[in-house]
Design a protein around this motif. Structure first.
Motif, PDB file in Angstrom:
ATOM      1  N   ASN A  16       7.384  -0.018   5.947  1.00 59.52           N
ATOM      2  CA  ASN A  16       6.740  -1.420   5.588  1.00 59.52           C
ATOM      3  C   ASN A  16       5.202  -1.494   5.759  1.00 59.52           C
ATOM      4  O   ASN A  16       4.343  -2.072   4.852  1.00 59.52           O
ATOM      5  CB  ASN A  16       7.413  -2.467   6.427  1.00 59.52           C
ATOM      6  CG  ASN A  16       8.842  -2.731   6.218  1.00 59.52           C
ATOM      7  OD1 ASN A  16       9.113  -2.160   5.019  1.00 59.52           O
ATOM      8  ND2 ASN A  16       9.592  -3.465   7.062  1.00 59.52           N
ATOM      9  N   ALA A  19       3.399   0.233   2.787  1.00 59.66           N
ATOM     10  CA  ALA A  19       3.450  -0.526   1.631  1.00 59.66           C
ATOM     11  C   ALA A  19       2.567  -1.785   1.753  1.00 59.66           C
ATOM     12  O   ALA A  19       1.701  -2.275   0.878  1.00 59.66           O
ATOM     13  CB  ALA A  19       4.935  -1.206   1.403  1.00 59.66           C
ATOM     14  N   GLU A  20       2.325  -2.459   3.063  1.00 57.20           N
ATOM     15  CA  GLU A  20       1.193  -3.324   3.114  1.00 57.20           C
ATOM     16  C   GLU A  20      -0.086  -2.623   3.023  1.00 57.20           C
ATOM     17  O   GLU A  20      -1.094  -3.585   2.826  1.00 57.20           O
ATOM     18  CB  GLU A  20       1.464  -4.307   4.413  1.00 57.20           C
ATOM     19  CG  GLU A  20       2.982  -5.147   4.419  1.00 57.20           C
ATOM     20  CD  GLU A  20       3.090  -5.846   5.868  1.00 57.20           C
ATOM     21  OE1 GLU A  20       2.494  -5.749   6.651  1.00 57.20           O
ATOM     22  OE2 GLU A  20       4.424  -6.366   5.769  1.00 57.20           O
ATOM     23  N   ILE A  23      -1.605  -2.977  -0.401  1.00 60.02           N
ATOM     24  CA  ILE A  23      -2.159  -4.368  -0.698  1.00 60.02           C
ATOM     25  C   ILE A  23      -3.571  -4.302  -0.233  1.00 60.02           C
ATOM     26  O   ILE A  23      -4.263  -4.557  -1.176  1.00 60.02           O
ATOM     27  CB  ILE A  23      -1.307  -5.388  -0.127  1.00 60.02           C
ATOM     28  CG1 ILE A  23       0.194  -5.532  -0.725  1.00 60.02           C
ATOM     29  CG2 ILE A  23      -1.832  -6.761  -0.310  1.00 60.02           C
ATOM     30  CD1 ILE A  23       1.109  -6.359   0.020  1.00 60.02           C
ATOM     31  N   SER A  40      -2.127 -12.809  -1.022  1.00 58.90           N
ATOM     32  CA  SER A  40      -1.110 -11.742  -1.283  1.00 58.90           C
ATOM     33  C   SER A  40       0.234 -11.944  -0.230  1.00 58.90           C
ATOM     34  O   SER A  40       0.233 -12.515   0.648  1.00 58.90           O
ATOM     35  CB  SER A  40      -1.641 -10.344  -0.865  1.00 58.90           C
ATOM     36  OG  SER A  40      -1.698 -10.400   0.588  1.00 58.90           O
ATOM     37  N   GLU A  41       1.326 -11.473  -0.920  1.00 57.28           N
ATOM     38  CA  GLU A  41       2.535 -11.432  -0.328  1.00 57.28           C
ATOM     39  C   GLU A  41       3.453 -10.338  -0.538  1.00 57.28           C
ATOM     40  O   GLU A  41       3.176  -9.574  -1.422  1.00 57.28           O
ATOM     41  CB  GLU A  41       3.439 -12.666  -1.030  1.00 57.28           C
ATOM     42  CG  GLU A  41       3.083 -13.873  -0.867  1.00 57.28           C
ATOM     43  CD  GLU A  41       3.678 -15.107  -1.795  1.00 57.28           C
ATOM     44  OE1 GLU A  41       4.766 -14.497  -2.318  1.00 57.28           O
ATOM     45  OE2 GLU A  41       3.361 -15.982  -1.576  1.00 57.28           O
ATOM     46  N   TYR A  42       3.959  -9.884   0.774  1.00 56.27           N
ATOM     47  CA  TYR A  42       4.559  -8.731   0.560  1.00 56.27           C
ATOM     48  C   TYR A  42       6.180  -9.027   0.598  1.00 56.27           C
ATOM     49  O   TYR A  42       6.501  -9.864   1.573  1.00 56.27           O
ATOM     50  CB  TYR A  42       4.589  -7.734   2.046  1.00 56.27           C
ATOM     51  CG  TYR A  42       5.494  -6.619   2.124  1.00 56.27           C
ATOM     52  CD1 TYR A  42       5.597  -5.704   1.177  1.00 56.27           C
ATOM     53  CD2 TYR A  42       6.423  -6.498   3.027  1.00 56.27           C
ATOM     54  CE1 TYR A  42       6.400  -4.509   1.174  1.00 56.27           C
ATOM     55  CE2 TYR A  42       7.330  -5.734   3.298  1.00 56.27           C
ATOM     56  CZ  TYR A  42       7.362  -4.690   2.412  1.00 56.27           C
ATOM     57  OH  TYR A  42       8.227  -3.684   2.449  1.00 56.27           O
ATOM     58  N   TRP A  43       6.874  -8.910  -0.638  1.00 54.63           N
ATOM     59  CA  TRP A  43       8.148  -9.493  -0.656  1.00 54.63           C
ATOM     60  C   TRP A  43       9.538  -8.480   0.018  1.00 54.63           C
ATOM     61  O   TRP A  43      10.713  -8.949  -0.125  1.00 54.63           O
ATOM     62  CB  TRP A  43       8.691  -9.561  -2.323  1.00 54.63           C
ATOM     63  CG  TRP A  43       7.950 -10.649  -3.215  1.00 54.63           C
ATOM     64  CD1 TRP A  43       7.164 -11.638  -2.330  1.00 54.63           C
ATOM     65  CD2 TRP A  43       7.468 -10.814  -4.394  1.00 54.63           C
ATOM     66  NE1 TRP A  43       6.426 -12.350  -3.092  1.00 54.63           N
ATOM     67  CE2 TRP A  43       6.789 -11.791  -4.559  1.00 54.63           C
ATOM     68  CE3 TRP A  43       7.926 -10.096  -5.413  1.00 54.63           C
ATOM     69  CZ2 TRP A  43       6.631 -12.282  -5.717  1.00 54.63           C
ATOM     70  CZ3 TRP A  43       7.951 -10.527  -6.718  1.00 54.63           C
ATOM     71  CH2 TRP A  43       6.896 -11.716  -6.853  1.00 54.63           C
ATOM     72  N   GLY A  44       9.004  -7.306   0.377  1.00 60.12           N
ATOM     73  CA  GLY A  44      10.058  -6.308   0.834  1.00 60.12           C
ATOM     74  C   GLY A  44      10.657  -5.477  -0.065  1.00 60.12           C
ATOM     75  O   GLY A  44      10.430  -5.673  -1.098  1.00 60.12           O
ATOM     76  N   HIS A  59       9.504  -1.149  -2.721  1.00 58.63           N
ATOM     77  CA  HIS A  59       8.795  -2.252  -2.073  1.00 58.63           C
ATOM     78  C   HIS A  59       7.954  -2.936  -3.066  1.00 58.63           C
ATOM     79  O   HIS A  59       7.381  -2.562  -3.797  1.00 58.63           O
ATOM     80  CB  HIS A  59       7.645  -1.724  -0.987  1.00 58.63           C
ATOM     81  CG  HIS A  59       8.250  -0.964  -0.123  1.00 58.63           C
ATOM     82  ND1 HIS A  59       8.546  -1.467   1.451  1.00 58.63           N
ATOM     83  CD2 HIS A  59       8.609   0.339   0.282  1.00 58.63           C
ATOM     84  CE1 HIS A  59       9.116  -0.510   2.117  1.00 58.63           C
ATOM     85  NE2 HIS A  59       9.317   0.563   1.644  1.00 58.63           N
ATOM     86  N   TYR A  60       8.466  -4.403  -3.081  1.00 58.88           N
ATOM     87  CA  TYR A  60       7.870  -5.254  -4.001  1.00 58.88           C
ATOM     88  C   TYR A  60       6.577  -6.016  -3.520  1.00 58.88           C
ATOM     89  O   TYR A  60       6.655  -6.454  -2.060  1.00 58.88           O
ATOM     90  CB  TYR A  60       8.428  -6.418  -4.701  1.00 58.88           C
ATOM     91  CG  TYR A  60       9.520  -5.888  -5.562  1.00 58.88           C
ATOM     92  CD1 TYR A  60       9.471  -6.339  -6.885  1.00 58.88           C
ATOM     93  CD2 TYR A  60      10.488  -4.941  -5.233  1.00 58.88           C
ATOM     94  CE1 TYR A  60      10.307  -5.692  -7.946  1.00 58.88           C
ATOM     95  CE2 TYR A  60      11.405  -4.530  -6.238  1.00 58.88           C
ATOM     96  CZ  TYR A  60      11.324  -4.938  -7.553  1.00 58.88           C
ATOM     97  OH  TYR A  60      12.305  -4.682  -8.456  1.00 58.88           O
ATOM     98  N   ALA A  61       5.501  -6.235  -4.095  1.00 57.35           N
ATOM     99  CA  ALA A  61       3.986  -7.002  -3.320  1.00 57.35           C
ATOM    100  C   ALA A  61       3.619  -7.835  -4.745  1.00 57.35           C
ATOM    101  O   ALA A  61       3.725  -7.482  -5.935  1.00 57.35           O
ATOM    102  CB  ALA A  61       3.040  -5.843  -3.120  1.00 57.35           C
TER     103      ALA A  61
END
Length: 118
Positions: A16, A19-20, A23, A40-44, A59-61
């Motif tokens: 995680n 992935a962040e 961003i 920005s949003e980290y959707w998981g 991992h979606y962002a």
């Protein structure tokens, strides 16, 4: 400057934090080219509808940006070259929606859903 919304999918075997970190990295790329990362949003980690590069999850962002087209093109170019990023979608919008995206809202908070018929 034009407003854009970006969604990208990163490989499932990243942590995680990594992935962040992507961003933040792409936000820095925008800033270096005269744009700014508005939100920005980290959707998981989510399951995808079909496999991409032998991965079933990713991992979606989500990014909201205010940047000139040159900065967006450079960021997209670097996203497509990055080994950890599998897919990228960029959309030009007239204005950014206030609050969290639909993906981050709880089901009870969504107002646009009509009641189910029985």
């Amino acid at each position: 400057m034009p407003l854009y919304e970006h969604v990208f999918i990163a490989r499932q075997d990243l942590s995680n934090a990594q992935a962040e970190g992507l961003i933040e990295h792409f936000g820095t790329v925008l800033a270096d080219n005269g744009g700014k990362l508005v939100d920005s949003e980290y959707w998981g980690v989510k399951t995808m509808a079909y496999k991409i590069n032998k991965n079933r999850k990713g991992h979606y962002a989500f990014l909201r940006t205010d940047a000139p087209s040159g900065a967006v093109q450079e960021m997209e170019r670097l996203m497509r070259l990055h080994d950890d990023v599998m897919r990228v979608l960029t959309i030009k919008v007239d204005e950014h929606a206030e609050g969290p995206s639909v993906q981050m809202q709880k089901r009870d908070e969504r107002e646009d859903r009509r009641p189910r018929r029985n």
